[in-house]
Design an enzyme around this catalytic site. Sequence first.
Site, PDB file in Angstrom:
ATOM      1  N   HIS A  49      71.354  21.138   3.031  1.00 28.75           N
ATOM      2  CA  HIS A  49      71.146  20.750   4.425  1.00 28.75           C
ATOM      3  C   HIS A  49      70.644  19.304   4.460  1.00 28.75           C
ATOM      4  O   HIS A  49      70.278  18.737   3.425  1.00 28.75           O
ATOM      5  CB  HIS A  49      70.137  21.688   5.109  1.00 28.75           C
ATOM      6  CG  HIS A  49      68.798  21.707   4.457  1.00 28.75           C
ATOM      7  ND1 HIS A  49      68.377  22.712   3.631  1.00 28.75           N
ATOM      8  CD2 HIS A  49      67.782  20.805   4.479  1.00 28.75           C
ATOM      9  CE1 HIS A  49      67.174  22.446   3.188  1.00 28.75           C
ATOM     10  NE2 HIS A  49      66.790  21.298   3.678  1.00 28.75           N
TER      11      HIS A  49
HETATM   12  C1  T46 Z   1      63.977  20.839   2.166  1.00 31.97           C
HETATM   13  C2  T46 Z   1      63.978  21.383   0.794  1.00 31.97           C
HETATM   14  C3  T46 Z   1      63.512  20.389  -0.234  1.00 31.97           C
HETATM   15  C4  T46 Z   1      59.211  28.216   6.615  1.00 31.97           C
HETATM   16  O1  T46 Z   1      58.921  29.219   7.280  1.00 31.97           O
HETATM   17  N1  T46 Z   1      58.432  27.106   6.697  1.00 31.97           N
HETATM   18  C5  T46 Z   1      58.681  25.979   5.984  1.00 31.97           C
HETATM   19  O2  T46 Z   1      57.915  24.997   6.087  1.00 31.97           O
HETATM   20  C6  T46 Z   1      59.843  25.957   5.126  1.00 31.97           C
HETATM   21  C7  T46 Z   1      60.167  24.717   4.320  1.00 31.97           C
HETATM   22  C8  T46 Z   1      60.617  27.071   5.068  1.00 31.97           C
HETATM   23  N2  T46 Z   1      60.296  28.200   5.797  1.00 31.97           N
HETATM   24  C9  T46 Z   1      61.121  29.386   5.659  1.00 31.97           C
HETATM   25  C10 T46 Z   1      62.530  29.265   6.218  1.00 31.97           C
HETATM   26  C11 T46 Z   1      63.335  30.165   5.309  1.00 31.97           C
HETATM   27  O3  T46 Z   1      63.295  31.488   5.812  1.00 31.97           O
HETATM   28  O4  T46 Z   1      61.278  29.664   4.266  1.00 31.97           O
HETATM   29  C12 T46 Z   1      62.578  30.139   3.985  1.00 31.97           C
HETATM   30  C13 T46 Z   1      63.273  29.307   2.912  1.00 31.97           C
HETATM   31  O5  T46 Z   1      63.562  28.004   3.462  1.00 31.97           O
HETATM   32  P1  T46 Z   1      64.900  27.197   3.086  1.00 31.97           P
HETATM   33  O6  T46 Z   1      66.007  28.157   2.860  1.00 31.97           O
HETATM   34  O7  T46 Z   1      65.095  26.144   4.134  1.00 31.97           O
HETATM   35  O8  T46 Z   1      64.484  26.531   1.695  1.00 31.97           O
HETATM   36  P2  T46 Z   1      65.246  25.415   0.839  1.00 31.97           P
HETATM   37  O9  T46 Z   1      64.647  25.449  -0.507  1.00 31.97           O
HETATM   38  O10 T46 Z   1      66.712  25.537   0.950  1.00 31.97           O
HETATM   39  O11 T46 Z   1      64.836  24.009   1.557  1.00 31.97           O
HETATM   40  C14 T46 Z   1      63.474  23.613   1.608  1.00 31.97           C
HETATM   41  C15 T46 Z   1      63.126  23.053   3.001  1.00 31.97           C
HETATM   42  O12 T46 Z   1      63.462  24.036   3.991  1.00 31.97           O
HETATM   43  C16 T46 Z   1      63.873  21.785   3.304  1.00 31.97           C
HETATM   44  O13 T46 Z   1      63.299  21.154   4.452  1.00 31.97           O
HETATM   45  O14 T46 Z   1      64.225  19.663   2.365  1.00 31.97           O
HETATM   46  O15 T46 Z   1      63.229  22.605   0.635  1.00 31.97           O
END
Ligand code: T46
Length: 136
Positions: A49
């Site tokens: 993303h």
């Molecule tokens: C990024 C990379 C480096 C939350 O509830 N609060 C938060 O602050 C974050 C970051 C995530 N979440 C929840 C949303 C999803 O249900 O945690 C779950 C996993 O998040 P996501 O699939 O977005 O994780 P990554 O590792 O793909 O991405 C994350 C960050 O979301 C993103 O901003 O830049 O790490």
Amino acid sequence: MQIMKYAFQQHGDERGHLIALEEFNDIPFRIKRVYYLYDTKEGVHRGFHAHKSLKQILICIHGSCKVLLDNGKEKKIVPLEKPYEGLYIPHNMWREMYDFSPDAVLVVLASEVYNEEDYIRNYDDFLTFIAKHEAN
Ligand code: T46
């Protein structure tokens, strides 16, 4: 594409090392959120993303991982393997994180609180978004 990798000041002595990070001094934004990724399973790729306005610093404080950065024109792979290195990721940048070592702990300092509206999770939408952004 210019990669902004910080080498933070290490306060080291015979006892070991300490790194202190202050908003605006060491980190180029107000830190509104800290989160971390750990226990990432073998072969997993995360991210896929971009963010419309969020700025972040990624620090692999233990173990290692790689980050692919893509600004829509160019791609770069940045290894993160030192606890004193911080990778700055500006807004409008597609990212993927992968090759996590089993002991990797990736800490992220973020300029904003969590907001799903700020995410662009579809690659074609990302290209459209940055094309519009550049036109303005
Ligand atoms: C990024 C990379 C480096 C939350 O509830 N609060 C938060 O602050 C974050 C970051 C995530 N979440 C929840 C949303 C999803 O249900 O945690 C779950 C996993 O998040 P996501 O699939 O977005 O994780 P990554 O590792 O793909 O991405 C994350 C960050 O979301 C993103 O901003 O830049 O790490």
